[in-house]
Write a protein that holds these residues in place. Structure first.
Motif, PDB file in Angstrom:
ATOM      1  N   THR A 232      32.542  73.601  -8.428  1.00 46.59           N
ATOM      2  CA  THR A 232      32.917  74.366  -9.529  1.00 46.59           C
ATOM      3  C   THR A 232      34.247  74.443  -9.784  1.00 46.59           C
ATOM      4  OG1 THR A 232      32.928  76.482  -8.254  1.00 46.59           O
ATOM      5  CG2 THR A 232      30.986  75.819  -9.296  1.00 46.59           C
ATOM      6  N   GLU A 233      35.081  73.924  -9.075  1.00 43.68           N
ATOM      7  CA  GLU A 233      36.421  73.933  -9.167  1.00 43.68           C
ATOM      8  C   GLU A 233      37.169  72.872 -10.600  1.00 43.68           C
ATOM      9  OE1 GLU A 233      40.785  72.927  -6.630  1.00 43.68           O
ATOM     10  OE2 GLU A 233      38.731  73.299  -5.756  1.00 43.68           O
ATOM     11  N   TYR A 234      36.522  71.677 -10.327  1.00 39.91           N
ATOM     12  CA  TYR A 234      36.596  70.607 -11.437  1.00 39.91           C
ATOM     13  C   TYR A 234      35.436  70.013 -11.823  1.00 39.91           C
ATOM     14  CZ  TYR A 234      41.879  71.479 -10.319  1.00 39.91           C
ATOM     15  OH  TYR A 234      43.059  71.849  -9.910  1.00 39.91           O
ATOM     16  N   GLY A 235      34.763  69.728 -10.947  1.00 34.95           N
ATOM     17  CA  GLY A 235      33.474  69.032 -11.264  1.00 34.95           C
ATOM     18  C   GLY A 235      33.199  68.148 -10.187  1.00 34.95           C
ATOM     19  N   VAL A 236      32.291  66.964 -10.505  1.00 34.64           N
ATOM     20  CA  VAL A 236      31.686  66.299  -9.451  1.00 34.64           C
ATOM     21  C   VAL A 236      32.687  65.016  -9.172  1.00 34.64           C
ATOM     22  CG1 VAL A 236      29.894  64.548  -9.002  1.00 34.64           C
ATOM     23  CG2 VAL A 236      29.330  66.848 -10.091  1.00 34.64           C
ATOM     24  N   HIS A 237      33.124  64.679 -10.266  1.00 32.95           N
ATOM     25  CA  HIS A 237      34.001  63.193 -10.241  1.00 32.95           C
ATOM     26  C   HIS A 237      35.695  63.703 -10.667  1.00 32.95           C
ATOM     27  CE1 HIS A 237      30.120  62.118 -11.887  1.00 32.95           C
ATOM     28  NE2 HIS A 237      30.088  61.410 -10.489  1.00 32.95           N
ATOM     29  N   TRP A 238      35.779  64.882 -11.146  1.00 35.19           N
ATOM     30  CA  TRP A 238      37.259  65.293 -11.763  1.00 35.19           C
ATOM     31  C   TRP A 238      38.191  65.646 -10.572  1.00 35.19           C
ATOM     32  CZ3 TRP A 238      38.176  64.200 -16.971  1.00 35.19           C
ATOM     33  CH2 TRP A 238      39.304  64.589 -17.333  1.00 35.19           C
ATOM     34  N   ASN A 239      39.223  65.616 -10.781  1.00 38.55           N
ATOM     35  CA  ASN A 239      40.297  66.223  -9.863  1.00 38.55           C
ATOM     36  C   ASN A 239      41.583  66.507 -10.789  1.00 38.55           C
ATOM     37  OD1 ASN A 239      42.166  63.921  -9.282  1.00 38.55           O
ATOM     38  ND2 ASN A 239      40.354  62.804  -8.364  1.00 38.55           N
ATOM     39  N   PHE A 240      42.493  67.201  -9.859  1.00 36.40           N
ATOM     40  CA  PHE A 240      43.835  67.738 -10.341  1.00 36.40           C
ATOM     41  C   PHE A 240      44.492  66.573 -10.952  1.00 36.40           C
ATOM     42  CE2 PHE A 240      47.900  70.140 -10.076  1.00 36.40           C
ATOM     43  CZ  PHE A 240      47.749  70.694 -11.150  1.00 36.40           C
ATOM     44  N   PHE A 286      27.727  77.632 -21.059  1.00 33.61           N
ATOM     45  CA  PHE A 286      27.710  76.105 -20.709  1.00 33.61           C
ATOM     46  C   PHE A 286      28.460  76.022 -19.368  1.00 33.61           C
ATOM     47  CE2 PHE A 286      29.268  72.081 -20.900  1.00 33.61           C
ATOM     48  CZ  PHE A 286      28.516  71.189 -20.437  1.00 33.61           C
ATOM     49  N   ILE A 287      29.845  76.377 -19.434  1.00 36.68           N
ATOM     50  CA  ILE A 287      30.709  76.023 -18.254  1.00 36.68           C
ATOM     51  C   ILE A 287      30.356  76.823 -17.218  1.00 36.68           C
ATOM     52  CG2 ILE A 287      32.984  76.066 -17.436  1.00 36.68           C
ATOM     53  CD1 ILE A 287      34.074  75.754 -20.243  1.00 36.68           C
ATOM     54  N   VAL A 288      29.703  78.208 -17.299  1.00 37.96           N
ATOM     55  CA  VAL A 288      29.669  78.935 -16.163  1.00 37.96           C
ATOM     56  C   VAL A 288      28.129  78.998 -15.566  1.00 37.96           C
ATOM     57  CG1 VAL A 288      29.740  81.421 -15.351  1.00 37.96           C
ATOM     58  CG2 VAL A 288      31.414  80.663 -16.894  1.00 37.96           C
ATOM     59  N   HIS A 289      27.239  78.730 -16.673  1.00 38.48           N
ATOM     60  CA  HIS A 289      25.842  79.023 -16.076  1.00 38.48           C
ATOM     61  C   HIS A 289      25.097  77.770 -16.068  1.00 38.48           C
ATOM     62  CE1 HIS A 289      26.483  83.327 -16.120  1.00 38.48           C
ATOM     63  NE2 HIS A 289      26.914  83.448 -17.224  1.00 38.48           N
ATOM     64  N   ASN A 290      25.348  76.694 -16.721  1.00 38.98           N
ATOM     65  CA  ASN A 290      24.523  75.466 -16.723  1.00 38.98           C
ATOM     66  C   ASN A 290      24.993  74.879 -15.578  1.00 38.98           C
ATOM     67  OD1 ASN A 290      23.739  72.694 -17.242  1.00 38.98           O
ATOM     68  ND2 ASN A 290      23.428  73.122 -19.553  1.00 38.98           N
ATOM     69  N   LEU A 298      29.779  64.646 -18.708  1.00 35.66           N
ATOM     70  CA  LEU A 298      30.410  65.918 -19.426  1.00 35.66           C
ATOM     71  C   LEU A 298      29.719  67.272 -18.707  1.00 35.66           C
ATOM     72  CD1 LEU A 298      31.902  67.816 -21.601  1.00 35.66           C
ATOM     73  CD2 LEU A 298      29.824  67.648 -23.023  1.00 35.66           C
ATOM     74  N   HIS A 299      28.371  67.211 -18.298  1.00 37.16           N
ATOM     75  CA  HIS A 299      27.746  68.188 -17.415  1.00 37.16           C
ATOM     76  C   HIS A 299      28.399  68.257 -16.187  1.00 37.16           C
ATOM     77  CE1 HIS A 299      25.194  68.529 -21.059  1.00 37.16           C
ATOM     78  NE2 HIS A 299      24.337  69.592 -20.312  1.00 37.16           N
ATOM     79  N   ALA A 300      28.566  67.106 -15.429  1.00 38.05           N
ATOM     80  CA  ALA A 300      28.874  66.885 -14.025  1.00 38.05           C
ATOM     81  C   ALA A 300      30.364  67.516 -13.869  1.00 38.05           C
ATOM     82  CB  ALA A 300      28.946  65.287 -13.768  1.00 38.05           C
ATOM     83  N   ASN A 301      31.385  67.129 -14.891  1.00 35.44           N
ATOM     84  CA  ASN A 301      32.704  67.581 -15.054  1.00 35.44           C
ATOM     85  C   ASN A 301      33.171  68.527 -15.874  1.00 35.44           C
ATOM     86  OD1 ASN A 301      33.514  65.308 -12.560  1.00 35.44           O
ATOM     87  ND2 ASN A 301      32.473  64.179 -14.446  1.00 35.44           N
ATOM     88  N   LYS A 302      32.321  69.525 -16.237  1.00 38.91           N
ATOM     89  CA  LYS A 302      32.687  70.443 -17.370  1.00 38.91           C
ATOM     90  C   LYS A 302      33.880  71.432 -17.053  1.00 38.91           C
ATOM     91  CE  LYS A 302      28.996  73.480 -15.605  1.00 38.91           C
ATOM     92  NZ  LYS A 302      28.029  74.116 -15.877  1.00 38.91           N
ATOM     93  N   GLU A 303      33.980  71.776 -15.938  1.00 37.66           N
ATOM     94  CA  GLU A 303      35.287  72.545 -15.558  1.00 37.66           C
ATOM     95  C   GLU A 303      36.533  71.966 -15.753  1.00 37.66           C
ATOM     96  OE1 GLU A 303      31.821  74.291 -13.226  1.00 37.66           O
ATOM     97  OE2 GLU A 303      32.541  72.261 -13.624  1.00 37.66           O
ATOM     98  N   GLU A 361      38.421  89.729 -21.611  1.00 35.36           N
ATOM     99  CA  GLU A 361      37.720  89.407 -20.296  1.00 35.36           C
ATOM    100  C   GLU A 361      38.959  89.231 -19.266  1.00 35.36           C
ATOM    101  OE1 GLU A 361      35.532  85.756 -20.126  1.00 35.36           O
ATOM    102  OE2 GLU A 361      37.185  84.823 -21.451  1.00 35.36           O
ATOM    103  N   PRO A 362      38.710  88.999 -17.994  1.00 31.87           N
ATOM    104  CA  PRO A 362      39.438  88.818 -16.950  1.00 31.87           C
ATOM    105  C   PRO A 362      40.113  87.466 -17.054  1.00 31.87           C
ATOM    106  CG  PRO A 362      37.471  89.983 -16.150  1.00 31.87           C
ATOM    107  CD  PRO A 362      37.112  89.550 -17.619  1.00 31.87           C
ATOM    108  N   VAL A 363      40.828  87.283 -16.025  1.00 35.25           N
ATOM    109  CA  VAL A 363      41.640  85.846 -15.882  1.00 35.25           C
ATOM    110  C   VAL A 363      40.575  84.979 -15.233  1.00 35.25           C
ATOM    111  CG1 VAL A 363      43.140  84.622 -14.444  1.00 35.25           C
ATOM    112  CG2 VAL A 363      43.931  86.716 -15.611  1.00 35.25           C
ATOM    113  N   SER A 364      40.387  83.763 -15.723  1.00 38.07           N
ATOM    114  CA  SER A 364      39.593  82.801 -15.025  1.00 38.07           C
ATOM    115  C   SER A 364      40.087  81.334 -15.118  1.00 38.07           C
ATOM    116  CB  SER A 364      38.249  82.729 -16.095  1.00 38.07           C
ATOM    117  OG  SER A 364      37.404  81.816 -15.482  1.00 38.07           O
ATOM    118  N   ARG A 365      40.706  81.034 -14.009  1.00 44.25           N
ATOM    119  CA  ARG A 365      41.010  79.629 -13.825  1.00 44.25           C
ATOM    120  C   ARG A 365      39.836  78.660 -14.142  1.00 44.25           C
ATOM    121  NH1 ARG A 365      39.722  76.400 -10.808  1.00 44.25           N
ATOM    122  NH2 ARG A 365      38.693  77.910  -9.386  1.00 44.25           N
ATOM    123  N   ARG A 366      38.614  79.028 -13.734  1.00 44.63           N
ATOM    124  CA  ARG A 366      37.776  78.195 -14.028  1.00 44.63           C
ATOM    125  C   ARG A 366      37.295  77.612 -15.667  1.00 44.63           C
ATOM    126  NH1 ARG A 366      31.367  79.104 -11.966  1.00 44.63           N
ATOM    127  NH2 ARG A 366      30.466  77.003 -12.558  1.00 44.63           N
TER     128      ARG A 366
END
Length: 495
Positions: A232-240, A286-290, A298-303, A361-366
């Motif tokens: 949930t940080e970046y996704g399945v294939h994504w990174n910084f 979509f980002i938080v609950h799917n 797109l679904h795998a790396n939405k964050e 809403e509060p701060v959300s890095r995600r």
């Protein structure tokens, strides 16, 4: 549960700490910077020579002990005593400053008669802005510490990245890293675009290939070694690394089309429209609950994909701040005005953040939402201004003591040319200059060392004392390698 599952669970479902604690921790680095500079000034007064004996080792040990070690212990074993740590560092600085004044208390010396008024009228050498360099280096150093420390139980869970909402220290680190890159980008340094705008955009696309390659290498290595990853940080294939590459290309494209001087307007519009989209569409849900990660890319790396929007806004704000800070100035009072404006800007953004957290809403890095954008920029400006104030304290101390040789700090314009050569020699032994010279390599080295350490050390079962020893050894090895390259005059470029 397997060891991998345990480590993933250890960094999941966290809610962060308070804004006040993150802000409080900001004071540690500037105080460390002041202590290191004052100790060097005191040594010069006592011995009359510089650099230190056995300079390559002695300067590395000094910089590591004064700049890095306090950062490690303050986020581990002393994390619950931040007020005492800050008070102790301030007390050390005051004592060393008093020793410098007493040592320089001889009558009829020109420097002892310096007043605040004459100091404000002084001129500094403007070939670079030291506190910007130090900001970028310390963000890198703190990132290097955190990416390994987070896997140890001695590192407070409230400092780790939050799951969805909240303000962890590592959440700020991500935003600060993007902000730091923007401060010294070509647009912020007023470098003119050569050729057509289309050629410039193509050049930016080519310039980020090292980041794309590093992202691919990380992706393959993580999958092949079954290394733990927080999906949930970046996704399945994504990174910084992918985020940094895309942010750079998108921001450079926008800056090639729009006036650079209005990048702050662009950053507010981007973040504001993105927040409006989150609120009025199904994007947030979509980002938080799917959780259907297997449907498509797109679904795998939405964050990772959608958070790019927020990071582009942070980058554009960083360009605006860099454009302001990097303007040529010579007088001390002009730079003090800059630092005051940075502080005021930070206060205004914090007020806007409070309003957003209350009404929206509060701060959300995600999500990389509007509150995250406001917090990242506000805290970065506050940290930058604190480092600038620390540099001013050192400049005042250098002027009153007559000592010039403190690396990675401002120098008075009245210095002689032979002193300039001496300063260049001293910079060869400076840890801050070493990291600044090879920042991407330092970041890459820290990532590799983090993976190696996790493969040989049971990070969850370590005692507090052993964990701190591992972290200090890891950081010392990173610093030793980077200082060795700097001493040899080696700059490692990936393009």
């Amino acid at each position: 549960m397997s060891q991998r599952d345990l480590k993933e669970a250890f960094v999941s479902n966290l809610s962060g700490t308070s804004l006040q604690e993150v802000g409080l921790g900001t004071f540690i680095s500037p105080l460390c910077l002041i202590n290191r500079g004052l100790l060097l000034i005191l040594y010069q007064q006592a011995k009359g020579t510089f650099p230190l004996p056995l300079p390559l080792i002695s300067h590395l040990l000094l910089d590591f002990s004064v700049l890095v070690l306090p950062l490690v212990v303050s986020c581990t074993v002393l994390s619950g005593l931040l007020h005492q740590v800050i008070a102790s560092l301030a007390l050390v600085a005051a004592c060393v400053f008093c020793c410098i004044r007493r040592t320089d208390g001889r009558p009829s010396t020109r420097h002892s008669k310096t007043t605040v008024g004459t100091f404000l009228q002084s001129h500094v050498q403007f070939n670079h802005v030291p506190f910007v360099t130090v900001f970028r280096v310390l963000v890198n150093v703190k990132t290097a510490i955190s990416i390994l420390a987070v896997d140890f139980s001695v590192f407070p869970r409230r400092y780790a990245k939050t799951e969805t909402y909240g303000t962890g220290v590592m959440d700020f680190g991500v935003g600060a890293y993007v902000f730091a890159n923007a401060l010294v980008c070509p647009e912020a340094r007023r470098k003119n675009i050569s050729g057509s705008k289309m050629n410039h955009i193509k050049k930016q696309l080519l310039s980020v290939w090292p980041l794309v390659v590093l992202g691919m290498v990380r992706l393959v290595s993580v999958k092949m070694t079954d290394y733990q990853e927080h999906v949930t940080e970046y996704g399945v294939h994504w990174n910084f690394f992918f985020t940094l590459a895309i942010v750079r290309v998108v921001a450079s494209t926008l800056l090639a089309i729009l006036p650079v001087s209005q990048s702050w307007v662009c950053s507010l519009l981007i973040s504001g429209i993105y927040q409006l989209t989150l609120e009025t569409s199904g994007l947030k849900a979509f980002i938080v609950h799917n959780n259907d990660r297997e449907k498509d890319f797109l679904h795998a790396n939405k964050e990772g994909i959608f958070s790019v929007v927020g990071y582009v806004a942070i980058y554009m704000a960083g360009v605006q701040v860099g454009l302001y800070v990097m303007q040529p100035r010579s007088q001390v009072k002009e730079w003090l005005k800059v630092l005051l404006n940075l502080l005021l800007g930070s206060v205004v953004l914090y007020a806007a953040l409070y309003t957003c957290q209350t009404l929206v809403e509060p701060v959300s890095r995600r999500l990389s939402n509007l509150p995250f954008f406001l917090w990242s920029v506000a805290q970065s400006m506050f940290f930058l201004s604190c480092l600038g104030i620390a540099d001013m304290v050192l400049l005042f101390s250098k002027r009153t003591s007559g000592s010039h040789f403190v690396p990675s700090s401002w120098n008075l314009h009245e210095k002689q040319s032979d002193s300039n050569k001496k300063t260049g020699e001293i910079d060869r032994f400076c840890l801050l200059q070493a990291v600044s010279r090879n920042q991407l390599l330092f970041f890459l080295l820290a990532n590799v060392m983090t993976g190696l350490t996790n493969s040989v050390v049971d990070t969850l079962g370590c005692s507090s004392s052993f964990s701190v020893c591992v972290l200090l050894t890891y950081m010392f090895m990173n610093c030793f390698v980077i200082c060795g390259l700097h001493h040899c005059g080696i700059t490692v470029k990936f393009w």
